[in-house]
Design an enzyme around this catalytic site. Structure first.
Site, short mmCIF file in Angstrom:
data_model
loop_
_atom_site.label_atom_id
_atom_site.label_comp_id
_atom_site.label_asym_id
_atom_site.label_seq_id
_atom_site.Cartn_x
_atom_site.Cartn_y
_atom_site.Cartn_z
N HIS A 38 65.94 44.40 73.73
CA HIS A 38 64.91 43.44 73.32
C HIS A 38 65.56 42.15 72.82
O HIS A 38 65.19 41.06 73.20
CB HIS A 38 64.04 44.02 72.20
CG HIS A 38 62.84 44.77 72.69
ND1 HIS A 38 62.92 46.03 73.22
CD2 HIS A 38 61.52 44.42 72.76
CE1 HIS A 38 61.70 46.43 73.56
NE2 HIS A 38 60.85 45.48 73.30
N LYS A 106 56.12 55.17 70.58
CA LYS A 106 55.43 56.08 69.66
C LYS A 106 55.33 55.44 68.29
O LYS A 106 56.09 54.52 67.96
CB LYS A 106 56.12 57.44 69.60
CG LYS A 106 57.48 57.43 68.95
CD LYS A 106 57.90 58.86 68.58
CE LYS A 106 59.27 58.83 67.93
NZ LYS A 106 59.54 59.97 67.07
#
Lengths: 197, 305
Positions: A38, A106
């Protein structure tokens, strides 16, 4: 709770039809990226450099898989999701720059991501934690790997999947978030239970 | 009479690790299936059914049910006349290294100062070994590969002794509320009460070794387990923190006498993938699997076999 089956590239209008609690299954291209990928992707974009994969219309998966290399080809042994909040500080930029349609992780994400999902037309979904075997079964092929210098968990794994899911929509383009609702109700429940002790 | 060799023991323990990471103990499977039957929230029910699909598939195909195969901890109960007692520590390290390659399991041992991963699941004090030396010549051994996500939300809380059982309950409820969806619920909660700070945490982990179907032999403790089970489930966190009737699959408590001035409560959260395997090994190499209903540990095949 409606069930959808998508093929990548996924259209923005299809994503905007989704609501929290809907369940989707995806076939096509899934690309993994976690903390370091990222950071590097966003940095590359801001420096005007190309990244080696295309997220547009595809699925971004917060995952660091167990992989195996036999002869010269990679395979995925187990590939459940990792905790998404670690990417919260940067995800809104990632969505703006690379336009994934579905984010899978999650634990849920927060306000900045929710805003970006609504603005650029994407959903955040949960793949239930620990379902590494089920995820691996839906992965038909490792199409490629980039940024392997980050280590195998942190690399960008480009995966061809079939019926990858269940992916539960927990944050949609209508600014609805199951995570926000649950935070409130569980906090009320806690106070009620504590007052009765 | 044949004698157990080092190679045989390493091999059996490697297969024990594989059994643990690919197949859930029956009590955990049953608890998840019961939760699925009971669950009234449709999203929660969907998650529970996919968890059942996942552990069925991992057992059938012999692959780790979760990609986080945890930090390896061994609980050893060894007879002082067990023939390989002197080399047992190095045997456990060797089995852990071997399992990393031939199960395979994910390398999860990282130097906390340099961040370097050892690559084989061993390192300083890791795998951690809990020793209990007993009379006799058998070895009873449990491997507990516990995931990082659920270890992250475990907590030690120092409760004011005056608050008593109410204070203990408050500590547990607040800890599980703060954990929310992070430890991959439905979870099992292991609680250690009393002793000291380290003892309470250790007892919390030891409590996880008891099957979910057994309540504590002390009726007061058994009652506390049952009450907390109901109270934690009424928090409504649900599977993966998305709401529902099922937040915990079980609550197991252990306790020790405490200092008059302190009441430590060690709260250990364990994800639904509550993996463990227990083997009993005799000096002549008879191996019984105590944790799973399989007749022979050698029916567990390793990579390349």
């Amino acid at each position: 709770m409606t069930e959808y089956h998508f093929k990548t590239p996924i259209k923005e209008e299809d994503i905007r039809k989704l609501h929290v609690e809907d369940v989707i299954y995806v076939s096509g291209t899934v690309i993994t990226a976690r903390d370091q990928a990222h950071r590097r992707a966003v940095q590359f974009h801001e420096e005007g450099k190309e990244i080696p994969v295309t997220f547009t219309g595809n699925v971004l998966y917060h995952c660091g898989p167990i992989v195996m290399k036999q002869d010269d080809s990679w395979s995925v042994v187990s590939a459940g999701p990792t905790t998404s909040t670690r990417m919260e500080y940067i995800e809104h930029k990632f969505i703006e720059y690379f336009r994934p349609r579905v984010i899978v992780g999650k634990g849920g994400m927060k306000e900045k991501t929710l805003e970006a999902l609504s603005k650029y037309g994407a959903v955040y979904t949960i793949f239930p934690g620990g379902l590494g075997a089920l995820a691996a079964k839906s992965i038909k092929r490792v199409v490629g790997v980039e940024w392997i210098d980050l280590g195998t968990p942190e690399a960008l794994w480009i995966l061809e999947v079939e019926e990858f899911g269940p992916l539960i929509v927990t944050m949609d383009t209508h600014r609805e978030s199951i995570h926000k609702v649950i935070e409130k109700t569980t906090s009320e429940n806690l106070n009620r239970i504590l007052s009765k002790l | 009479m044949t004698t157990l060799s080092r190679e045989q023991l390493v091999d059996a323990l490697t297969r024990g690790i594989k059994l643990a990471v690919t197949s859930l103990p029956q009590d955990v499977k049953d608890a998840i299936k019961q939760a699925y039957e009971r669950e009234s929230n449709p999203v929660a029910k969907k998650i529970l059914s996919s968890i059942i699909d996942n552990f069925t598939l991992s057992e059938k195909d012999g692959i780790p049910m979760c990609q986080d195969t945890g930090t390896i901890t061994w609980f050893v109960k060894v007879g002082k006349d067990f023939p390989l007692i002197r080399e047992l520590e190095s045997i456990l390290q060797e089995a852990t290294r071997k399992a990393t390659k031939v199960v395979p399991i994910r390398p999860n041992a990282v130097d906390p100062l340099t961040g370097k991963n050892s690559g084989d699941n061993t390192g300083r004090f890791i795998p951690w070994i809990n020793w209990e030396i007993v009379d006799g010549d058998d070895l009873e051994i449990t491997v507990l590969p516990k995931g990082g996500g659920s270890e992250y939300t475990s907590q030690l809380r120092m409760v004011s002794p005056g608050l008593g059982i109410k204070g203990i309950k408050e500590a547990v409820l607040k800890t599980i509320f703060e954990a929310g969806g992070k430890p991959c619920p439905p979870i099992i909660v292991g609680i250690g009460i009393g002793g000291g700070a380290d003892i309470a945490m250790k007892l919390g982990k030891i409590a996880l070794l008891r099957p979910l179907t057994l309540r504590h032999q002390n009726p007061k403790v058994a009652q506390l387990e049952e009450e907390l089970f109901n109270e934690l489930n009424s928090l409504g966190i649900g599977p993966m923190g998305l709401g529902g009737d099922t937040t915990v699959l079980g609550v197991n408590i252990e306790y020790a006498h405490r200092h008059p001035a302190t009441l430590p409560v060690g709260i250990v959260t364990q994800c639904w993938a509550a993996r463990k395997a227990t083997l009993k090994i005799t000096p002549n190499g008879e191996i019984t699997v105590l944790s799973h209903n399989i007749p022979n540990i050698f029916s567990i095949k390793l990579l390349g076999e």
